[in-house]
Design a protein around this motif. Structure first.
Motif, PDB file in Angstrom:
ATOM      1  N   LEU A 281      39.633  26.395  52.292  1.00 30.81           N
ATOM      2  CA  LEU A 281      39.023  27.704  52.095  1.00 30.81           C
ATOM      3  C   LEU A 281      37.784  27.537  51.228  1.00 30.81           C
ATOM      4  N   LEU A 282      36.758  28.280  51.554  1.00 33.19           N
ATOM      5  CA  LEU A 282      35.571  28.378  50.716  1.00 33.19           C
ATOM      6  C   LEU A 282      35.662  29.734  50.034  1.00 33.19           C
ATOM      7  N   LEU A 283      35.977  29.700  48.747  1.00 30.05           N
ATOM      8  CA  LEU A 283      36.221  30.923  47.995  1.00 30.05           C
ATOM      9  C   LEU A 283      34.949  31.359  47.280  1.00 30.05           C
TER      10      LEU A 283
ATOM     11  N   GLU B 174      34.538  38.063  46.283  1.00 29.15           N
ATOM     12  CA  GLU B 174      34.821  39.100  47.269  1.00 29.15           C
ATOM     13  C   GLU B 174      34.795  38.634  48.714  1.00 29.15           C
ATOM     14  N   ARG B 175      34.925  37.323  48.940  1.00 25.03           N
ATOM     15  CA  ARG B 175      35.004  36.832  50.314  1.00 25.03           C
ATOM     16  C   ARG B 175      35.671  35.465  50.357  1.00 25.03           C
ATOM     17  N   VAL B 176      36.229  35.176  51.514  1.00 22.38           N
ATOM     18  CA  VAL B 176      36.859  33.887  51.770  1.00 22.38           C
ATOM     19  C   VAL B 176      36.395  33.428  53.147  1.00 22.38           C
ATOM     20  N   LEU B 177      35.913  32.195  53.217  1.00 18.37           N
ATOM     21  CA  LEU B 177      35.510  31.605  54.492  1.00 18.37           C
ATOM     22  C   LEU B 177      36.449  30.448  54.804  1.00 18.37           C
ATOM     23  N   LYS B 178      36.752  30.251  56.076  1.00 19.57           N
ATOM     24  CA  LYS B 178      37.624  29.156  56.498  1.00 19.57           C
ATOM     25  C   LYS B 178      36.788  28.125  57.250  1.00 19.57           C
TER      26      LYS B 178
ATOM     27  N   ARG C 100      24.686  33.309  50.802  1.00 18.73           N
ATOM     28  CA  ARG C 100      24.698  33.120  49.344  1.00 18.73           C
ATOM     29  C   ARG C 100      25.951  32.436  48.818  1.00 18.73           C
ATOM     30  N   VAL C 101      26.469  31.505  49.610  1.00 22.23           N
ATOM     31  CA  VAL C 101      27.584  30.698  49.138  1.00 22.23           C
ATOM     32  C   VAL C 101      27.177  29.232  48.983  1.00 22.23           C
ATOM     33  N   LEU C 102      25.848  28.984  49.013  1.00 22.57           N
ATOM     34  CA  LEU C 102      25.328  27.630  48.837  1.00 22.57           C
ATOM     35  C   LEU C 102      23.923  27.732  48.240  1.00 22.57           C
TER      36      LEU C 102
END
Length: 93
Positions: free
Chosen positions: A28-30, A33-37, A88-90
């Motif tokens: 999981l990429l936590l 307010e969001r979780v990506l698989k 905006r997760v990297l």
């Protein structure tokens, strides 16, 4: 869409973590307010996004690890990193 250059040094920003969920047996990429698989290939890329290695170094490492053409890996990695940066997760650094 964000342009990803070979010189960029990607890393996960503060508050974003790549974690293995042992109960569900998945990565999981936590993020707030969001979780990506991420799929297994995305996990291989994200594990190398340590804020030290450049995109070019990540691509070279993956090309060696998977015995695949670097130009194809580069295109796929840059597309994935651009998508994650847009979400905006990297950070591309």
């Amino acid at each position: 869409m964000t342009d990803v250059l070979s010189e960029h040094v990607p890393k996960l920003p503060r508050g974003v973590r790549l974690r293995r969920d042992e109960v569900r047996d998945e990565w999981l990429l936590l993020a707030p307010e969001r979780v990506l698989k991420p799929n297994p290939i995305a996990v291989a890329v994200l594990e190398r996004c340590d804020g030290v290695r450049s995109v070019a170094e990540i691509v070279a490492d993956l090309a060696t690890a998977y015995a695949a053409p670097a130009d194809r890996i580069e295109a796929d990695v840059k597309a994935m990193l651009a998508d994650l940066a847009d979400k905006r997760v990297l950070d591309l650094g």
